[in-house]
Design an enzyme around this catalytic site. Structure first.
Site, PDB file in Angstrom:
ATOM      1  N   ALA A 301     120.313  85.008  65.643  1.00  0.00           N
ATOM      2  CA  ALA A 301     119.380  85.019  64.800  1.00  0.00           C
ATOM      3  C   ALA A 301     118.640  85.801  66.151  1.00  0.00           C
ATOM      4  O   ALA A 301     119.064  86.823  66.692  1.00  0.00           O
ATOM      5  CB  ALA A 301     119.228  83.726  64.451  1.00  0.00           C
ATOM      6  N   SER A 302     117.210  85.048  65.910  1.00  0.00           N
ATOM      7  CA  SER A 302     116.112  85.418  66.642  1.00  0.00           C
ATOM      8  C   SER A 302     116.370  85.575  68.548  1.00  0.00           C
ATOM      9  O   SER A 302     115.687  86.883  69.061  1.00  0.00           O
ATOM     10  CB  SER A 302     114.540  85.448  66.235  1.00  0.00           C
ATOM     11  OG  SER A 302     114.968  85.354  65.065  1.00  0.00           O
ATOM     12  N   THR A 303     117.630  84.743  68.891  1.00  0.00           N
ATOM     13  CA  THR A 303     117.599  85.334  70.273  1.00  0.00           C
ATOM     14  C   THR A 303     117.721  86.181  70.505  1.00  0.00           C
ATOM     15  O   THR A 303     117.901  86.514  71.267  1.00  0.00           O
ATOM     16  CB  THR A 303     118.585  83.681  70.814  1.00  0.00           C
ATOM     17  OG1 THR A 303     120.344  84.358  70.149  1.00  0.00           O
ATOM     18  CG2 THR A 303     118.457  82.840  69.815  1.00  0.00           C
TER      19      THR A 303
END
Lengths: 647, 367
Positions: A301-303
């Site tokens: 995801a956004s990581t």
């Protein structure tokens, strides 16, 4: 001819000695069949955490067995012994019958781990129980039930395949060997070497004389790199939810925390698991037997935007001055890609894009890069490959490329898919450990160390026989400038006004990090609701990767909470608490290291005058000692800076 | 082709001794495997009878042709055996840590047994030639050393140190027998005296430990030492007349390790006592003296060296095996000729005996 006659004369003379002169003695020994071999099991090495806290020891287990040859009358003996046990005489009889006709001088196990009370009763009634034998066997005891179960691992009975493999040289059927975790990886060090004794027994099977003894060699003790107190904290914080926490010391790669939740009770394995217990563990929907920190593969995801940002800056498609306008969605081809923030972020640069996790910004970076350049940077940063940690079953994860998709599915890469990949969705899969190593590498300005779980090995008498050294795993192909930009963005995630992880702020500590919310199922087209009715197992997985302090970091953390919904709400507070606890715990240590370092510096610079040296030493120590309680949380960044620059 | 004199000179005595020893072997084996717990090993004695039948065939084959023809074939036989030894290292069956056996359908063969005969034949040929030109000097020893070293290394690799050393003993005895020069002998002894301490000095601790345990089983009370104690109890408790056929208790309780192969003598000594054991030793002595007579009665060097080689092979195996089970010798996997279970061992010995018969019945034939 003469030689041959002489040789045969020697043989006959020896025969004469054995069969005529010593015949009485050998006949006596033969009548009772009384020379037997008893095995002495080596005590298995103990396991400690990084600070020397005992995690695993051995406690005595009293095992009851019967020797058929000596147990006469058999039925009566079994009836009597059943009074002391929880088993009925019938159960014992069937147990014995199964092995009947089989070498009658070998003990048949009746009941394991009978406990001290039963032992006392058996010992008192010893003379009514011929052939009943109590053996003391060291039993593995995991002191804190369930804590660190996945990294410590467990023992289990050796299976025929392992016996045949030749990897366990002096193992016998029925032995317990390490089957999981550190117990398995370091089994060879922990196991020790079996000993034994030749004994002479009398007609009732009691040992009357020990003829010869070979002492067992105890196994080595193992010091793991983990911090048990922090492990416990991580497990409490996860609160039984499915998830994982990994914490690494960026400067060495030592793993401080490697927790997978929910956990299981290793002691149950040590004394033999019942089928029911095993099934319960196997079919638990939260998969307690899986080490999610290394086996769990999740969409980053956004990581993953850390990678997209690095790639974009390195490949020159964006710079600090590049801005994109985010109206809350991005149209590409015939599709609309939404930003998580429905109203949009407005005009964003790379710092804000990281801090506020703007999807639209990274869609466009991804689109400019293309999937293969993005994948190259992801792989160069260690994603999609095992880290080589000393634990079994490490998953690789997956970093998709156009060629990979064509080969796997036969369908060519769709350019729109690059956009999903750029924000860490789509085919991307990573493990929590990989993300922790990445966070540590970013904290370290690009140097990634191999994650270590072994600190040192110590012989049973306390001598260090092996000390693990840090190993550089890779250097990220990233310039200093890019690193500084990304690090500033990650600092803003926590510390800027609208950063997604404001919740992770701790007074006095600079924390950098990145949140992530990994969708488990894609939203249906046209579904605009922010939160719809979803079953709990369809909720998104929450991510947070972080390192702290932001400069000269002492700890890098990665947290996944399955179906935790939002990285900011479910994962970031856990990381915050781990960081806070660790830094507070380490502070006294760091301070003393500081003081020592300053001492050394001063003594090096000063002239070799003993009087002067002593004075300066005192001077430098006093303020430090006084300062400590007062400057608890303030000024810590500076202090850490001094600490490392002196080293 | 078949000369009537061959039948006249056939060695019925040697055949009789062979059959007698073979029968004793099968009877003892029957006792060793049928006592105690029911296991698949129970039928081993039937397998051994089949092997004995095959051995007799091989024995007949070994005396039907003129042994002088072996002269030309010797190197091929030797090379074939070495090839089998190489195969063992790659395809051999792994049994308790060593590769000694090759699987051939229902039977397993042990090439380290067959190489003994191969080596004896090739050496006999070589020494027969050398003896014609004069005594054996250091230079003449180079080839025997190479011929021995090759299988020696292959067998040590298996690892089977006992059998490898047996090869050295056989070659050494044959070499001494073909009248080695006195100076050469002195040289070898001197070199040996210097090298052995040197090698010892360079060995690592665990290697020294292994060799010491090999020489002194008491250093390994849980393995070899325990086996020897049990074996000594079995032999000693046989006393003067023994416990009687099938009455051995040590054996029945499976206290004896490998009671059907290396420790078969303990079974026999327990059941037949001092009388039976000495009887067996006397039979072996007769066999050896008989063989020596054949060697002395032969007129060509090849025949002499060949029959002497077979005799020393039997002698060393008997001496080492019986010495071992009584605790006089290191514990090595050397089978007792004609008595221990094992097809390859039986075949090797019977081929050897066949060659002895061959030499015996052709001693009066013209060249």
């Amino acid at each position: 001819m003469f030689c041959i006659m002489a040789a045969f004369a020697v043989l006959v003379a020896r025969l004469f000695y054995l069969q005529i002169i010593e015949r009485q003695e050998y006949n006596r020994l033969s009548e009772n069949n009384c020379i037997r071999l008893q095995s002495i099991d080596p005590p298995r090495g103990m396991i400690f955490d990084r600070y020397g806290k005992l995690l695993v020891e051995n406690r005595p287990s009293f095992d009851l067995s019967i020797i058929l040859k000596d147990a006469k009358p058999l039925d009566q003996t079994l009836y009597r012994v059943s009074d002391f046990l929880e088993s009925t005489p019938q159960e014992l009889i069937t147990k014995v019958k199964r092995k009947n006709g089989f070498q009658s001088y070998k003990p048949i196990p009746l009941h394991q781990d009978i406990g001290r009370d039963v032992l006392a009763m058996i010992e008192v009634n010893k003379f009514d129980l011929p052939g009943i034998e109590v053996n003391v066997r060291p039993l593995r005891h995991y002191i804190q039930r369930g804590v660190s179960a996945h990294i410590i691992g467990y023992l289990s009975e050796i299976d025929p395949k392992e016996l045949k493999s030749g990897a366990y040289t002096d193992a016998r059927p029925g032995d317990f060997i390490g089957k999981f975790g550190a117990e398995k990886t370091f089994d060879g060090f922990l196991r020790g070497k079996r000993g034994g004794r030749q004994v002479e027994v009398n007609a009732t099977g009691q040992v009357v004389r020990v003829l010869n003894t070979v002492e067992a060699q105890p196994g080595n003790n193992i010091y793991l790199t983990i911090d048990q107190q922090l492990q416990e904290k991580a497990e409490t914080l996860l609160g039984g939810l499915a998830g994982a926490v990994v914490a690494i010391k960026p400067s060495t790669g030592e793993v401080l925390v490697l927790t997978s939740s929910p956990s299981f009770d290793q002691n149950a394995f040590a004394s033999g698991l019942s089928l029911k217990q095993w099934r319960t563990l196997q079919f638990n929907p939260f998969r307690p037997m899986e080490n999610k920190a290394i086996q769990g593969e999740y969409a980053p995801a956004s990581t993953y935007k850390i990678i997209t940002a690095i790639a974009g800056l390195e490949e020159g498609v964006i710079d600090t001055s590049t801005t994109f306008y985010c109206p809350g969605f991005y149209e590409y081809g015939d599709r609309v890609f939404r930003c998580w923030k429905k109203g949009g972020h407005g005009t964003v640069d790379v710092f804000r894009a990281l801090a506020e996790s703007c999807d639209v910004f990274f869609y466009q970076v991804g689109q400019k890069l293309g999937v293969d350049r993005l994948a190259w940077h992801a792989k160069a940063s260690g994603l999609g490959a095992a880290t080589g940690i000393d634990l079994d079953h490490e998953a690789h994860g997956l970093i998709p490329t156009a060629a990979w998709k064509k080969q796997r599915t036969g369908v060519p890469w769709q350019r729109g898919e690059t956009l999903s990949v750029a924000i860490g969705q789509g085919y991307n899969l990573v493990t929590p450990l990989q993300m922790a190593v990445l966070a540590a590498a970013v904290a370290n300005d690009g140097v990634a160390y191999k994650p270590l779980i072994l600190k040192s090995i110590e012989s049973a008498d306390g001598k260090i026989v092996f000390r693990n050294e840090k190993q550089v795993l890779r250097k990220l192909p990233t310039s200093r400038r890019t690193m500084d930009i990304v690090k500033r963005g990650l600092w803003e995630v926590v510390h800027s006004e609208r950063g997604t992880a404001r919740i992770a702020r701790v007074h006095g500590i600079n924390i950098s990090g990145k949140t992530g919310t990994a969708q488990v199922i894609g939203r249906r087209k046209g579904d605009t609701s922010r939160k719809i009715e979803r079953a709990p197992h369809q909720e998104a997985h929450a991510w947070f990767v972080a390192y702290a302090p932001s400069e000269d970091s002492k700890i890098a953390v990665s947290v996944v909470v399955e179906n935790g919904e939002h990285g900011s709400s479910a994962a970031a507070p856990i990381a915050r608490e781990i960081i806070k606890t660790y830094l507070q715990r380490e502070k006294p240590r760091i301070l003393t290291e500081d003081a020592n370092a300053t001492d050394r510096l001063i003594s090096l610079n000063s002239k070799p005058n003993p009087d002067k040296l002593e004075k300066t030493n005192n001077k430098s120590q006093i303020p430090n000692n006084k300062q400590y309680p007062m400057t608890k949380n303030t000024n810590s960044k500076q202090r850490f800076g001094i600490d490392l620059s002196n080293h | 082709m078949f000369d009537r004199r061959l039948v006249q000179h056939f060695d019925w005595g040697l055949l009789g001794l062979t059959l007698l020893l073979g029968a004793i072997g099968i009877i003892t084996l029957y006792s060793a495997v049928t006592a105690g717990a029911p296991t698949p090993e129970k039928l081993l004695y039937i397998k051994q009878i089949i092997w004995f039948g095959l051995g007799l065939t091989a024995m007949i084959a070994a005396f039907l042709f003129d042994y002088k023809k072996l002269d030309q074939l010797s190197f091929f036989i030797y090379a074939f055996c070495v090839l089998l030894l190489i195969c063992v290292l790659f395809f051999g069956k792994l049994v308790s840590g060593s590769r000694r056996w090759l699987m051939l359908g229902p039977f397993t063969i042990q090439p380290s047994e067959l190489i003994k005969i191969g080596l004896i034949i090739v050496l006999a040929r070589y020494y027969a030639k050398v003896a014609n030109t004069g005594g054996v000097g250091l230079r003449e020893l180079i080839i025997p050393v190479i011929l021995t070293a090759l299988p020696f290394i292959l067998i040590v690799k298996q690892p089977d140190l006992g059998t490898a050393l047996l090869l050295v003993l056989i070659v050494g005895s044959v070499t001494l027998f073909v009248k080695i020069g006195k100076r050469t002998l002195a040289c070898i002894i001197a070199v040996g005296m210097v090298t052995i301490p040197l090698v010892w000095f360079f060995l690592k601790g665990y290697q020294k430990g292994r060799i010491l345990t090999f020489l002194d089983p008491d250093r390994d009370p849980l393995g070899a030492g325990y086996h020897i104690i049990q074996s000594k109890i079995a032999i000693g408790s046989g006393m003067i007349t023994g416990k009687g056929f099938l009455k051995g208790t040590q054996n029945a309780l499976s206290f004896l390790p490998e009671q059907h192969t290396d420790f078969i003598f303990s079974v026999l000594a327990e059941e037949w006592g001092f009388v039976g054991s000495v009887g067996l030793i006397i039979l072996f002595l007769m066999l050896i003296i008989w063989g020596l007579n054949i060697a002395y009665g032969c007129r060509d060097n090849f025949g002499i060296a060949l029959s002497f080689g077979v005799i020393v092979m039997i002698f060393w195996q008997v001496f080492i095996n019986i010495g071992m089970v009584m605790g006089l010798m290191p514990v090595v996997g050397i089978p007792l000729p004609l008595i221990s279970y094992g097809g390859s061992s039986l075949m090797t010995i019977m081929i050897g005996l066949g060659l002895l018969m061959n030499v015996r019945m052709r001693r009066f034939l013209p060249e």
